[in-house]
Write a protein that holds these residues in place. Structure first.
Motif, PDB file in Angstrom:
ATOM      1  N   ASP A 233       0.818  -1.219   0.000  1.00 43.98           N
ATOM      2  CA  ASP A 233       0.000   0.000   0.000  1.00 43.98           C
ATOM      3  C   ASP A 233       0.851   1.268   0.000  1.00 43.98           C
ATOM      4  N   GLY A 234       2.148   1.122  -0.255  1.00 43.56           N
ATOM      5  CA  GLY A 234       3.006   2.297  -0.379  1.00 43.56           C
ATOM      6  C   GLY A 234       4.410   2.037   0.123  1.00 43.56           C
ATOM      7  N   THR A 235       5.363   1.937  -0.799  1.00 42.58           N
ATOM      8  CA  THR A 235       6.773   1.739  -0.450  1.00 42.58           C
ATOM      9  C   THR A 235       7.569   2.973  -0.859  1.00 42.58           C
ATOM     10  N   PRO A 236       8.107   3.719   0.112  1.00 40.70           N
ATOM     11  CA  PRO A 236       8.943   4.872  -0.242  1.00 40.70           C
ATOM     12  C   PRO A 236      10.334   4.412  -0.668  1.00 40.70           C
ATOM     13  N   VAL A 237      10.949   5.173  -1.545  1.00 39.86           N
ATOM     14  CA  VAL A 237      12.270   4.840  -2.079  1.00 39.86           C
ATOM     15  C   VAL A 237      13.166   6.074  -1.973  1.00 39.86           C
ATOM     16  N   GLN A 238      14.342   5.896  -1.375  1.00 38.81           N
ATOM     17  CA  GLN A 238      15.284   7.000  -1.163  1.00 38.81           C
ATOM     18  C   GLN A 238      16.417   6.935  -2.181  1.00 38.81           C
ATOM     19  N   PRO A 239      16.467   7.853  -3.159  1.00 45.52           N
ATOM     20  CA  PRO A 239      17.606   7.874  -4.080  1.00 45.52           C
ATOM     21  C   PRO A 239      18.907   8.227  -3.367  1.00 45.52           C
ATOM     22  N   ARG A 240      20.000   7.726  -3.928  1.00 40.07           N
ATOM     23  CA  ARG A 240      21.347   8.038  -3.434  1.00 40.07           C
ATOM     24  C   ARG A 240      22.095   8.706  -4.579  1.00 40.07           C
ATOM     25  N   TYR A 241      22.627   9.887  -4.317  1.00 41.15           N
ATOM     26  CA  TYR A 241      23.162  10.735  -5.383  1.00 41.15           C
ATOM     27  C   TYR A 241      24.682  10.793  -5.359  1.00 41.15           C
ATOM     28  N   VAL A 242      25.241  11.110  -6.538  1.00 36.71           N
ATOM     29  CA  VAL A 242      26.675  11.313  -6.685  1.00 36.71           C
ATOM     30  C   VAL A 242      26.888  12.537  -7.578  1.00 36.71           C
ATOM     31  N   ALA A 243      27.850  13.408  -7.192  1.00 43.37           N
ATOM     32  CA  ALA A 243      28.112  14.619  -7.979  1.00 43.37           C
ATOM     33  C   ALA A 243      29.578  15.020  -7.856  1.00 43.37           C
TER      34      ALA A 243
END
Length: 370
Positions: A274-284
């Motif tokens: 009913d809802g799975t949050p997803v956390q992106p991981r960034y590179v710069a």
């Protein structure tokens, strides 16, 4: 509910990881087949880029990805690109920002590349991030490119965990609503991240932003039965020991940790249907990098098909759609296909998440007191 830093992920995984390879998973269980890393140099990166990076000899990275990422990535990358060393400094969040800005101000040697799962880090560093376009841009999902030079190379789900010794198989939760029912039957026996932890807070905010009142209805049941913790490793251990019956918004890294820790017989996991949050991981890369070409090469490698297999073998969730066959549950497309894209909610890149925090915390606190 105050925690001094965001080092939850680095601390917990450093304490938990064994040297074993992760296994390809499906339906919350592991198989005996290890995730196969592609150890070749990345197709699609030009020889001129490689030559210029090799001439610089090294790349310095500030960030706090899980320890196992470095264990997998460093030897694989250095074998694919001999003559280029990866040097790492374990920093994240405000600590990373303060160090980079201080070094920029004084002209001291600093990072070439920064990695973090908190978008606020990159917003605060906007003036010192180098604008560039990766040769893999067209091969990546749109969400992975929020700002010029900034790319998401992983996107990790928040998962449900539960004690299999306490619950009957028919009671294993497959949704947030299921976990709320478990909390009702086992008062005070649920756990999640303290809201002062950016990862836990941003997941909770994202689900509420995505599904509105339906999330707050579930939170009204979950929050009174929840004990907050600061570290993922602590929560996993206490679920295994039966101190908690279940947990929510747990790091997706737990999927690959249960078997090496010996917890897989006691602890199960699932995505919330009913809802799975997803956390992106960034590179710069940084604009004043001492090794700009090596920084560009490492960023591009992490975004390549070859590099993404190293990413998923380290327990992170790959963002490219063409590595699903290799990465299984450790590929975002697999999760979206399993749950339906409408039930997978990316934590957005921007300040709104954090600007809303005082009001959001107050509303959650009111549920706890109620």
């Amino acid at each position: 509910m105050k925690i001094p830093t965001r080092r939850w992920l680095a601390v917990s995984t450093a304490a938990l990881l064994s040297g074993g390879l992760l296994t390809a998973c499906g339906d919350g269980g592991a198989t005996d087949e290890p995730i196969a890393r592609n150890t070749r140099a990345a197709a699609g990166i030009g020889q001129d880029e490689v030559a210029e990076a090799t001439a610089e000899g090294k790349v310095v990275v500030y960030g706090n990805p899980p320890e196992d990422m470095w264990k997998r990535l460093i030897p694989t990358f250095e074998k694919a690109y001999p003559g280029i060393r990866i040097e790492t400094v374990d920093l994240g969040g405000s600590e990373l920002v303060q160090r980079v800005l201080s070094e920029a101000k004084t002209g001291a040697a600093s990072a070439d590349l920064v990695i973090d799962s908190n978008s606020k880090t990159f917003l605060d560093l906007a003036d010192v991030i180098a604008a560039r376009t990766s040769p893999f841009t067209a091969e990546l999902p749109e969400f992975t490119q929020p700002e010029s030079g900034v790319y998401a190379f992983a996107a990790d789900p928040g998962i449900l965990v539960y004690n299999k010794a306490v619950l009957d198989e028919g009671q294993y939760p497959a949704s947030m609503a299921d976990l709320a029912a478990i909390g009702d039957a086992h008062p005070g026996k649920l756990t999640t991240y303290d809201l002062s932890n950016d990862n836990g807070y941003s997941q909770m905010w994202t689900l509420a932003d995505a599904i509105g009142d339906a999330a707050w209805d579930v939170y009204a049941d979950l929050v009174p039965e929840t004990t907050y913790e600061s570290a993922g490793g602590t929560m996993l251990q206490k679920v295994a020991q039966g101190e908690y019956v279940g947990g929510y918004f747990q790091s997706g890294l737990a999927r690959g940790l249960l078997a090496p820790m010996g917890y897989d017989k006691l602890v199960g996991w699932s995505y919330a249907s009913d809802g799975t949050p997803v956390q992106p991981r960034y590179v710069a890369p940084l604009s004043d990098a001492g090794h700009p070409n090596a920084a560009a090469l490492l960023q591009d490698y992490l975004l390549s098909a070859e590099g993404q297999t190293v990413v998923c073998a380290s327990g992170l969730t790959a963002v490219r759609e063409d590595v699903v066959g290799t990465c299984g549950d450790f590929a975002l497309k697999h999760i979206q296909d399993e749950l339906g894209e409408e039930n997978v909610h990316l934590v957005p890149f921007g300040r709104q998440v954090f600007d809303d925090k005082p009001d959001f915390e107050a509303r959650v606190d009111a549920l706890d007191k109620g």
